[in-house]
Design an enzyme around this catalytic site. Sequence first.
Site, short mmCIF file in Angstrom:
data_model
loop_
_atom_site.label_atom_id
_atom_site.label_comp_id
_atom_site.label_asym_id
_atom_site.label_seq_id
_atom_site.Cartn_x
_atom_site.Cartn_y
_atom_site.Cartn_z
N TYR A 184 -2.28 -16.51 19.45
CA TYR A 184 -1.22 -17.37 18.91
C TYR A 184 0.07 -17.04 19.66
O TYR A 184 0.72 -16.02 19.37
CB TYR A 184 -1.08 -17.08 17.42
N ARG A 192 -3.52 20.27 -4.53
CA ARG A 192 -2.48 21.17 -4.04
C ARG A 192 -1.79 21.89 -5.20
O ARG A 192 -1.42 21.27 -6.20
CB ARG A 192 -1.44 20.37 -3.26
N GLN A 194 3.55 -17.76 20.26
CA GLN A 194 4.76 -18.43 19.79
C GLN A 194 6.00 -17.68 20.28
O GLN A 194 6.84 -18.21 21.01
CB GLN A 194 4.74 -18.50 18.27
N ARG A 203 7.89 10.06 -8.42
CA ARG A 203 7.89 9.47 -7.07
C ARG A 203 6.58 8.74 -6.79
O ARG A 203 6.56 7.74 -6.07
CB ARG A 203 8.08 10.57 -6.01
N GLN A 220 7.18 14.87 -8.90
CA GLN A 220 6.07 14.30 -8.12
C GLN A 220 5.57 13.01 -8.82
O GLN A 220 5.32 12.01 -8.17
CB GLN A 220 4.93 15.35 -8.03
N GLU A 258 5.15 -11.97 11.68
CA GLU A 258 5.05 -13.11 10.75
C GLU A 258 6.38 -13.37 10.04
O GLU A 258 6.40 -13.79 8.88
CB GLU A 258 3.93 -12.90 9.72
#
Length: 710
Positions: free
Chosen positions: A178, A353, A180, A376, A373, A467
């Site tokens: 493609y 861990r 473009q 997040r 932890q 895109e």
Amino acid sequence: MWRGGSNTRTCKRRFFSSPTRSRHHRPPYICRLHSRGSQHLKAMAEVDHLAAERATARFDVEEMKVAWAGSRHAVHVADRMARLVASDPVFRKDNRTMLSRKELFKDTLRKAAHAWKRIVELRLTEEEADLLRQYVDQPGYVDLHWGMFVPAIKGQGTEEQQHKWLPLAYKFQIIGCYAQTELGHGSNVQGLETTATFDPKTDEFVIHSPTLTSSKWWPGGLGKASTHAVVYARLITEGKDYGIHGFIVQLRSLEDHSPLPGVTLGDIGGKFGSGAYNSMDNGVLRFDHVRIPRDQMLMRLSQVTREGKYVHSNVPKQLLYGTMVYVRQSIVADASKALSRAVCIAVRYSAVRKQFGSQDGGPETQVLNYKTQQSRLFPLLASAYAFRFVGDWLNWLYTDVTQKLEAKDFSTLQEAHACTAGLKAVTTSVTADAIEECRKLCGGHGYLNSSGLPELFAVYVPACTYEGDNVVLLLQVARILMKTVSQLASGKQPVGTMAYMGKVQYLMQCKSAVSSAEDWLNPDAIQEAFEARALRMAVNCAQNISQAASQEEAAGFYERSPDLLEAAVAHIQLIIVTKFIEKVHQEIPGHGVKEQLQALCNVYALYILHKHLGDFLATGCITPRQGALANEQLGKLYAQVRPNAVALVDAFNYTDHYLGSVLGRYDGDVYPALYEEAWKDPLNETVVPEGYHEYLRPLIKQQQLKLSRL
Ligand SMILES: CCCCCCCCCCCCCCCCCCCCCCC/C=C/C(=O)SCCNC(=O)CCNC(=O)[C@H](O)C(C)(C)COP(=O)(O)OP(=O)(O)OC[C@H]1O[C@@H](n2cnc3c(N)ncnc32)[C@H](O)[C@@H]1OP(=O)(O)O
Ligand SMILES: Cc1cc2nc3c(=O)[nH]c(=O)nc-3n(C[C@H](O)[C@H](O)[C@H](O)COP(=O)(O)OP(=O)(O)OC[C@H]3O[C@@H](n4cnc5c(N)ncnc54)[C@H](O)[C@@H]3O)c2cc1C
């Protein structure tokens, strides 16, 4: 009109390939050293950690797999394809980051050919073939061939053109890309410079690159693999420029793959990271008055007659952008895949861990138990689910719009554009940031290639740009929002995902009724807060633009574009929250599955509310106290997610091969795997490194000599 994909059942062509052989052979002494070390470490390995984690799950994981995949059939097919890929040595990818660019590219060609051979041998359906492509997990020319070249011909070619070109493409008798973007213009499609000038004498178009900046630049598969391209160029006939149109242009010989006369092309060079998107041959292409027959202009939307007359069919011009809309919706589904992979690695590793927490020699604390932890990681887990469900919905919307377009109903075109553009922008930006956050959540080991995260990040980040650059796409959403706001005064009722704007009177003045943390578990409270925030931000922007003195609207839009960006994000986040709420309202079978999804939906919504608290407060949708209550509820939800976290990522049903991460292994046996991986590095092929005699020894000896003279 926009539909992509193809039926691969009809393909008969076969390809042959030889199995890969690693170039990195570990010498015998390292094998001995390593196997001793590995056995020793295996004895110490904390293999039980994830089993214990799985035992605490309060829901049926098998049923959650169904909710994630969409159906029992989808789980089954995905499972079969993932195992097919994982068990085939040609598809190994653990050495990918150590291959040179040339080796990596050849490896991609080999994998694609082998994949195709298996697809034909096993008579896989299109659904199965696409899953196989995804699990092979190596960007390559086939993505653009199937994902853009074929859809462009389907969407923009006449029936006759489809009849001629699609069978060739389906059987890989031609390979397409493609083309473009140009060196000088990508975002601004109308600014492309390549020309296609009709020559009535020969009934041909002359394709030409008039400047350096008109060189096609970036198309995937163009650099080395493609034989053909759909080229976007300015159509000029009878001396008039009719703007951008698509043309099928042959680039390379079908006999020996050499470029055709007048065609200059090659790869644009190495890209970010090791392995990653370097498997793709993004290319450069210049035309020097290349002639193609008139019937290679894609003529579904507009035509040039034998005499050179330009005729535009009675359809919106924007259908020219249909292939991009198709790919944007598929990119949203991909976002949930990439995000869930990263989250799966980070959750499993965080459960294995351990750090700190023991003063007296007792066990240390799993890092997953640290609240930081969780705060997040769990929003990212919730986002993976949110993106999955909004992706399914977007796919439905796309299919619906496509059917309407086929019936010449263009009423939902704008909705499709706004949703695909906006969701593509928000989900890819969040996913790219989240993969990096997952790397940090895995501490030092997350920085190792063997964690899988660096390559996942490097391969994923360009999704924010390709895109459609995410900012450019969000500004498209903002324009549609402004148009919708301006039409409210005339009493025009907005529809689809903009329908909430019709409640303008109420939403502009409503006050949230939340008075306890639990009140935030009420989906109506969440929905109202998100709707009010999105609408008020959009209305504020519209007012500011119209107040921007005597300026023209476009100038006002330009001035206010940073605010407009935020308004567009608020609108898209509302869509994601709404679709998650709708999903949870459906009947969802399986013990505890609905409850878990409900919790994740609340985590997603309240996390966004917490993160964008400024918006909610500034627009007066909620009070500071209500904001604090949302945060309090978020903490409670994290505690609810904690015992289910590992099982929630198991529900993604990823094989270790697909995850490609020693930290994300299903069995949690991380340390021996890390240790083993280290020995595979080419640097460890010899005990004494190459260059020692040239550089290290002379240096050391020189210093020793100097010292001995003292
Ligand atoms: C292993 C091998 C195995 C073999 C396997 C076999 C498998 C078989 C089966 C497989 C099947 C499936 C495979 C799928 C694979 C998919 C994988 C894909 C991988 C993708 C990799 C990515 C590669 C990247 C490619 C690219 O990047 S291509 C280039 C993209 N470029 C852009 O996006 C450019 C962005 N710019 C624009 O879109 C436009 O310029 C603009 C929208 C910004 C501005 O446009 P314009 O200047 O024209 O106009 P306006 O802003 O003024 O708008 C005018 C009006 O038009 C409306 N509008 C704009 N866009 C659209 C649209 N798209 N649709 C509808 N309407 C649109 C505006 O709203 C305006 O409307 P108004 O006039 O009413 O206001
Ligand atoms: C890995 C990869 C694969 C690709 N594959 C293909 C392919 O197969 N085929 C193809 O044709 N193309 C492909 N592309 C090209 C891609 O589509 C373009 O790079 C993309 O559309 C962005 O355009 P650009 O590079 O011109 O960015 P630019 O528009 O130059 O962006 C530069 C900066 O300007 C900002 N900006 C631009 N316009 C505006 C505006 N109006 N308002 C505010 N800010 C603005 C952007 O936000 C960005 O920060 C690929 C790109 C990549 C990275």
